[in-house]
Design a protein around this motif. Structure first.
Motif, mmCIF file in Angstrom:
data_model
loop_
_atom_site.group_PDB
_atom_site.id
_atom_site.type_symbol
_atom_site.label_atom_id
_atom_site.label_comp_id
_atom_site.label_asym_id
_atom_site.label_seq_id
_atom_site.Cartn_x
_atom_site.Cartn_y
_atom_site.Cartn_z
ATOM 1 N N GLN A 125 45.199 66.750 183.205
ATOM 2 C CA GLN A 125 44.749 68.080 183.641
ATOM 3 C C GLN A 125 43.408 68.013 184.358
ATOM 4 O OE1 GLN A 125 44.988 70.757 180.298
ATOM 5 N NE2 GLN A 125 47.233 70.763 180.382
ATOM 6 N N LYS A 126 42.643 66.951 184.104
ATOM 7 C CA LYS A 126 41.372 66.780 184.802
ATOM 8 C C LYS A 126 41.605 66.473 186.294
ATOM 9 C CE LYS A 126 37.203 63.860 184.708
ATOM 10 N NZ LYS A 126 36.253 64.861 185.221
ATOM 11 N N PHE A 127 42.813 65.986 186.630
ATOM 12 C CA PHE A 127 43.106 65.549 188.014
ATOM 13 C C PHE A 127 44.319 66.308 188.546
ATOM 14 C CE2 PHE A 127 41.351 62.016 185.543
ATOM 15 C CZ PHE A 127 40.175 61.800 186.239
ATOM 16 N N PRO A 128 44.128 67.576 188.948
ATOM 17 C CA PRO A 128 45.279 68.408 189.341
ATOM 18 C C PRO A 128 46.069 67.865 190.535
ATOM 19 C CG PRO A 128 43.168 69.565 189.694
ATOM 20 C CD PRO A 128 42.861 68.324 188.936
ATOM 21 N N GLN A 129 45.414 67.032 191.370
ATOM 22 C CA GLN A 129 46.123 66.476 192.539
ATOM 23 C C GLN A 129 47.027 65.290 192.166
ATOM 24 O OE1 GLN A 129 45.138 67.783 195.815
ATOM 25 N NE2 GLN A 129 44.222 69.244 194.381
ATOM 26 N N HIS A 130 46.901 64.794 190.941
ATOM 27 C CA HIS A 130 47.557 63.534 190.579
ATOM 28 C C HIS A 130 48.624 63.740 189.509
ATOM 29 C CE1 HIS A 130 43.868 62.347 192.622
ATOM 30 N NE2 HIS A 130 44.461 61.196 192.879
ATOM 31 N N ARG A 131 49.703 62.960 189.610
ATOM 32 C CA ARG A 131 50.875 63.145 188.749
ATOM 33 C C ARG A 131 50.963 62.119 187.624
ATOM 34 N NH1 ARG A 131 55.088 65.876 191.515
ATOM 35 N NH2 ARG A 131 56.038 65.795 189.445
ATOM 36 N N PHE A 132 50.284 61.001 187.805
ATOM 37 C CA PHE A 132 50.463 59.888 186.865
ATOM 38 C C PHE A 132 49.149 59.130 186.762
ATOM 39 C CE2 PHE A 132 51.394 55.353 186.154
ATOM 40 C CZ PHE A 132 52.199 55.413 185.032
ATOM 41 N N GLY A 133 48.905 58.543 185.604
ATOM 42 C CA GLY A 133 47.676 57.766 185.495
ATOM 43 C C GLY A 133 47.727 56.750 184.367
ATOM 44 N N GLN A 134 46.792 55.841 184.419
ATOM 45 C CA GLN A 134 46.669 54.802 183.395
ATOM 46 C C GLN A 134 45.248 54.854 182.849
ATOM 47 O OE1 GLN A 134 47.399 52.004 186.419
ATOM 48 N NE2 GLN A 134 49.595 51.832 186.044
ATOM 49 N N ALA A 135 45.127 54.734 181.538
ATOM 50 C CA ALA A 135 43.807 54.711 180.902
ATOM 51 C C ALA A 135 43.594 53.319 180.322
ATOM 52 C CB ALA A 135 43.748 55.761 179.796
ATOM 53 N N PHE A 136 42.375 52.792 180.467
ATOM 54 C CA PHE A 136 42.076 51.486 179.871
ATOM 55 C C PHE A 136 40.571 51.274 179.854
ATOM 56 C CE2 PHE A 136 43.071 50.913 184.361
ATOM 57 C CZ PHE A 136 42.068 50.089 184.852
ATOM 58 N N THR A 137 40.154 50.236 179.168
ATOM 59 C CA THR A 137 38.748 49.826 179.108
ATOM 60 C C THR A 137 38.648 48.455 179.756
ATOM 61 O OG1 THR A 137 38.390 51.060 177.074
ATOM 62 C CG2 THR A 137 36.836 49.273 177.547
ATOM 63 N N THR A 138 37.675 48.312 180.650
ATOM 64 C CA THR A 138 37.480 47.006 181.282
ATOM 65 C C THR A 138 35.984 46.700 181.316
ATOM 66 O OG1 THR A 138 38.080 45.594 183.151
ATOM 67 C CG2 THR A 138 37.487 47.877 183.686
ATOM 68 N N LEU A 139 35.625 45.637 182.015
ATOM 69 C CA LEU A 139 34.219 45.238 182.108
ATOM 70 C C LEU A 139 33.669 45.589 183.473
ATOM 71 C CD1 LEU A 139 34.831 41.874 180.370
ATOM 72 C CD2 LEU A 139 33.055 43.439 179.606
ATOM 73 N N LYS A 140 32.394 45.947 183.490
ATOM 74 C CA LYS A 140 31.690 46.215 184.746
ATOM 75 C C LYS A 140 30.466 45.316 184.776
ATOM 76 C CE LYS A 140 29.727 49.120 188.033
ATOM 77 N NZ LYS A 140 28.782 48.147 188.559
ATOM 78 N N CYS A 141 30.273 44.731 185.929
ATOM 79 C CA CYS A 141 29.185 43.786 186.125
ATOM 80 C C CYS A 141 28.218 44.393 187.124
ATOM 81 C CB CYS A 141 29.859 42.566 186.745
ATOM 82 S SG CYS A 141 29.060 41.074 186.429
#
Length: 341
Positions: A125-141
């Motif tokens: 619901q946060k992204f009304p233009q988008h139909r599908f999504g993936q949630a995950f945690t990764t690393l940022k450098c």
């Protein structure tokens, strides 16, 4: 054979990581790094440094997965150490969103990042233009601190570093047994690689400390990556464009695209624009080549052509290149002991 001398050309994330892996895998070596640019003036300094792999069409998936897994494992250990802040490495959670469901709902790297799952209806619901999504945690450098951290680690091993432009690998032959080519875009001229082309990336670094989650559009062009001090907003992927000058129209476009994903960015302050040329080819070049001139041979290990995905695989390709250096040393030691017989 006396302790083998290895010259690494290039001091971006690939060059420094490869030099560090050589000191770990071949501790008897003496390693010297040459580059015309060190941090903060390398292409790597502009990179967003998110560990989300890009796919290389001509590199087998199992090899790409191995590179990513080794890189993730290595950086995850640093993120769990007292050096995390100095090295600029931290975990970040967020979402990759798509306007329509992608063919591949489970990317090859989904079991390496943490907690990968499809997004819930409530999250979407946060992204009304988008139909599908993936949630995950990764690393940022955060790239500049990470490059300085790598330099510090190298200096502690006794590695020498010199600011010098190498125009021909042969100029190193008289002093070094093996040369490692990590020159990125520079390899186009240095070794005449016609398969290498620039992909221009323009990003914004902004002050928006309330943004904690990463958001990435599935096409990979629009992204919001929160770092320790700044949020990186992107981006562009302009094949064959060599311009390093920021483009004002592009800056506006990136900002607008990111605000449509995360409207609170309208309040972002202190916007700085950065441009880098990603050294791209159909597959990363990690291989050994023996150059020869007038009966003299020079083993060269190449490690370049990572395009937009260098940070995601840098440690894995560095390790592979270091093992190639190890094999070159064994071959040289074998031939020098045969010569003594």
């Amino acid at each position: 054979m006396a302790s083998p001398k290895v010259a690494v050309v290039g001091a971006g994330v690939i060059g420094l990581s490869t030099a560090l892996c050589i000191t770990e895998i071949c501790p008897s070596c003496s390693v010297t790094v040459f580059s015309d640019q060190f941090s903060p003036n390398t292409t790597s300094d502009v990179a967003a440094g998110m560990l989300i792999p890009h796919t290389y069409p001509d590199t087998p998936i199992h090899r790409q997965k191995q590179w990513f897994k080794e890189t993730f494992t290595y950086l995850f250990a640093i993120s769990n150490s007292a050096e995390a802040s100095e090295a600029g490495i931290h975990l970040v959670s967020g979402w990759q969103v798509f306007k329509s469901t992608p063919k591949e709902e489970l990317p090859f790297w989904s079991d390496i990042v943490l907690g990968f799952r499809p997004m819930s209806e409530a999250e979407l619901q946060k992204f009304p233009q988008h139909r599908f999504g993936q949630a995950f945690t990764t690393l940022k450098c955060d790239c500049p601190p990470y490059l300085l951290w790598l330099e510090k680690r190298l200096k502690a091993t006794g590695t020498q570093m010199y600011t010098r432009k190498v125009s021909d690998l042969w100029e190193l032959q008289s002093e070094y047994d093996i040369v490692v080519n990590c020159t990125g875009m520079g390899a186009q001229q240095l070794v005449g690689d016609k398969q290498l082309f620039p992909v221009r990336g323009q990003v914004l670094k902004v002050h928006a400390p309330w943004v904690k989650q990463f958001i990435r559009d599935g096409d990979g062009l629009t992204y919001i990556y929160p770092g320790i001090h700044k949020v990186t907003l992107g981006g562009t992927r302009e094949k064959g464009n060599w311009s390093l000058s920021p483009d004002a129209y592009t800056t506006r476009d990136i900002f607008d695209r990111c605000c449509s994903l995360e409207p609170s960015l309208q309040a972002a302050q202190d916007i700085k624009v950065k441009v880098g040329l990603r050294p791209s080819r159909q597959c990363v070049r990690v291989q050994t080549e023996v150059l020869s001139q007038g009966g003299v041979k020079l083993p060269v290990v190449h490690n370049y052509g990572h395009g937009a995905g260098g940070f995601s695989v840098h440690r894995g390709t560095a390790k592979e290149a270091a093992h190639l250096v190890e094999a070159c040393i064994s071959a040289l030691q074998g031939s020098s002991s045969r010569a003594k017989l």
